[in-house]
Design a protein around this motif. Structure first.
Motif, short mmCIF file in Angstrom:
data_model
loop_
_atom_site.label_atom_id
_atom_site.label_comp_id
_atom_site.label_asym_id
_atom_site.label_seq_id
_atom_site.Cartn_x
_atom_site.Cartn_y
_atom_site.Cartn_z
N GLN A 187 29.46 -10.99 22.50
CA GLN A 187 28.55 -12.13 22.67
C GLN A 187 27.10 -11.66 22.72
N LEU A 188 26.89 -10.54 23.41
CA LEU A 188 25.54 -9.97 23.49
C LEU A 188 25.05 -9.56 22.10
N ALA A 189 25.92 -8.92 21.33
CA ALA A 189 25.53 -8.51 19.98
C ALA A 189 25.22 -9.73 19.11
N ALA A 190 26.04 -10.78 19.21
CA ALA A 190 25.80 -12.00 18.42
C ALA A 190 24.48 -12.65 18.81
N LEU A 191 24.17 -12.66 20.11
CA LEU A 191 22.91 -13.24 20.58
C LEU A 191 21.72 -12.47 20.03
N LEU A 192 21.77 -11.16 20.11
CA LEU A 192 20.65 -10.34 19.63
C LEU A 192 20.47 -10.47 18.12
N ARG A 193 21.57 -10.61 17.40
CA ARG A 193 21.46 -10.78 15.95
C ARG A 193 20.88 -12.13 15.58
N SER A 194 21.14 -13.13 16.41
CA SER A 194 20.57 -14.45 16.14
C SER A 194 19.08 -14.50 16.44
N ILE A 195 18.65 -13.68 17.38
CA ILE A 195 17.24 -13.64 17.75
C ILE A 195 16.42 -12.86 16.72
N CYS A 196 16.97 -11.74 16.27
CA CYS A 196 16.26 -10.88 15.32
C CYS A 196 16.60 -11.30 13.89
N LYS A 197 15.63 -11.67 13.12
CA LYS A 197 15.86 -12.13 11.75
C LYS A 197 16.15 -10.98 10.80
N ASP A 198 15.51 -9.83 11.03
CA ASP A 198 15.75 -8.67 10.19
C ASP A 198 17.03 -7.97 10.65
N GLN A 199 17.95 -7.70 9.71
CA GLN A 199 19.25 -7.14 10.07
C GLN A 199 19.14 -5.76 10.71
N LEU A 200 18.37 -4.87 10.09
CA LEU A 200 18.25 -3.53 10.63
C LEU A 200 17.60 -3.55 12.02
N GLN A 201 16.62 -4.42 12.20
CA GLN A 201 15.99 -4.55 13.51
C GLN A 201 16.99 -5.08 14.54
N ALA A 202 17.86 -5.97 14.12
CA ALA A 202 18.87 -6.52 15.04
C ALA A 202 19.80 -5.41 15.53
N TYR A 203 20.26 -4.57 14.60
CA TYR A 203 21.14 -3.48 15.01
C TYR A 203 20.42 -2.50 15.92
N SER A 204 19.17 -2.22 15.61
CA SER A 204 18.39 -1.33 16.47
C SER A 204 18.27 -1.90 17.88
N THR A 205 18.09 -3.21 17.98
CA THR A 205 18.00 -3.86 19.30
C THR A 205 19.32 -3.78 20.04
#
Length: 438
Positions: A187-205
């Protein structure tokens, strides 16, 4: 791999305590309740690391994104993330040759902290990685080695702090925090991916957040072990090979490997299957898995004292095999729920039974080695199966999307082991039943 737990057992009062668990007289030597401060600290620590680990179950999708959008173009095959996982597991297995002895010799606190720092370094590398390179393997090796040491140290620690006949029960209670982490991580990963529009930035977060959770984990284990002294040094200590030959746990090691195979499927390849079938992310699956496992775990925490660990293992293997086969007819996202329920039920029964039986064949002073060996075979199952399952998906006859044949093969493993277990253990008895009855 995982996976789900950390911490349990003090030896029977009639037996000498393990060297690294002798505590000052004023400190209670026995944890007899789930509200004990040491148990609470261990429970929170396990919650933090499982949340961090399950948040990274997008690993295969991240590797695919690195290959397609990273700074260096690289060909991608489903076998690639499995191969990276295998390198990490093989490194962890090599370290395990010395891990149990290190715990027995230097004490769980020192080893636990060192392994936590290695895992942190691996996750830190992932946070800043922008291309498929050798750093991907380095990061996975550090994280896998650290994670293996963290779970081994945690499980051994709790086993050293409860009475012998309640080891399975407290392993189960401790593991309940792992199931909460399984709910929170995806759920945390899904939330962070929804917040970050850039895919690579989302994974980094996601990986950066996991680093923060590992730091919280370190704080919890400092609290859980702050009064543990360094164990006295014995004159001689047998090697792991000698201990393994002398106290070999038997068929339960096959069960541990089977559980490693099963856990590899949803933790590595399910996200790719969902993406191919356009089902969305894996948060729903893992939430269902964790909720069912948590409920079953709490409800069956003392089941080993009623029906025995041998029957619990048989039920768990059958449930996990059928759980993977339940993925075969899936045509909509909500169909995944049936697989998650079965696999969660199997996990709830298997892990405490495997760890308790496997480490229990070793005497208290060598239980660190016993716990390490048992979890090592779980890692071995995951490490051997990860690239092989990916290769099945990549087969040309399936046009590179052979997910369902892979589910069938993976699901057959625990069912075959269940048959072997039934044949070899049909006359087995469990001392936990006898102790509870008396």
């Amino acid at each position: 791999m995982g996976f789900d737990d950390t911490v349990h057992s003090v030896a029977d009062p009639s037996e000498p305590a393990p060297p690294d668990c002798r505590v000052p007289i004023e400190v209670p030597a026995l944890i007899d309740r789930a509200t004990h401060p040491i148990f609470i600290a261990a429970w929170l620590a396990n919650l933090a690391i499982v949340t961090a680990n399950t948040a990274t179950f997008v690993f295969a999708e991240w590797v695919a994104t690195l290959a397609k959008e990273g700074t260096t173009a690289a060909a991608y095959h489903e076998e690639l993330p499995g191969r990276v996982i295998q390198f990490g597991v093989m490194a962890a297995l090599c370290v395990r040759l010395f891990l149990g002895q290190a715990i027995d010799r230097f004490g769980v606190r020192r080893v636990w902290l060192l392994m936590s720092l290695l895992a942190f370094c691996g996750m830190w590398i992932f946070t800043f990685l922008t291309a498929v390179s050798y750093w991907l393997f380095v990061g996975r090796i550090l994280f896998a080695v650290g994670l293996a040491g963290m779970f081994t140290s945690g499980t051994f620690h709790i086993q050293s702090c409860v009475s012998d006949h309640r080891r399975t029960e407290f392993i189960a209670l401790l593991g309940s925090s792992g199931f909460v982490g399984m709910m929170l991580g995806p759920q945390l990963a899904a939330l962070l991916r929804s917040i970050c529009k850039d895919q690579l930035q989302a994974y980094s977060t996601i990986f950066g957040t996991a680093c923060t959770l590992i730091l919280a984990y370190i704080g919890c284990i400092l609290l859980a072990t702050h009064r543990l002294p360094v164990p006295p040094q014995p004159e001689t200590r047998p090697s792991l090979l000698v201990l393994t030959r002398r106290y070999w746990p038997g068929t339960v090691m096959l069960v541990s490997m089977a559980m490693g195979v099963v856990f590899t499927v949803p933790s590595l390849y399910l996200v790719r299957f969902n993406q191919h079938e356009k089902f969305g992310g894996i948060a729903t699956y893992w939430t269902t898995y964790a909720v069912s496992a948590f409920v079953f775990r709490i409800a069956t925490a003392s089941l080993s004292q009623q029906i025995g660990r041998h029957r619990m293992i048989l039920l768990g293997l059958v449930a996990q095999g059928l759980g993977l086969w339940a993925l075969l007819p899936v045509t909509a996202w909500w169909h995944l729920i049936f697989s998650a329920l079965l696999c969660g039920f199997g996990h709830a029964l298997l892990f405490p039974s495997i760890v308790s039986l496997g480490s229990g064949s070793f005497p208290p002073q060598y239980r660190g080695s016993g716990t390490n060996l048992t979890l090592g075979f779980l890692d071995l199952g995951a490490g051997l199966s990860a690239p092989l399952l990916g290769r099945i998906i990549d087969l040309q006859r399936y046009q590179g999307v052979g997910y369902r044949p892979m589910f069938f093969c993976a699901g057959g493993v625990p069912l075959i082991i269940a048959l072997i277990w039934l044949i070899t253990q049909r006359h087995g008895s469990d001392h936990e039943i006898r102790t509870a009855a008396s």
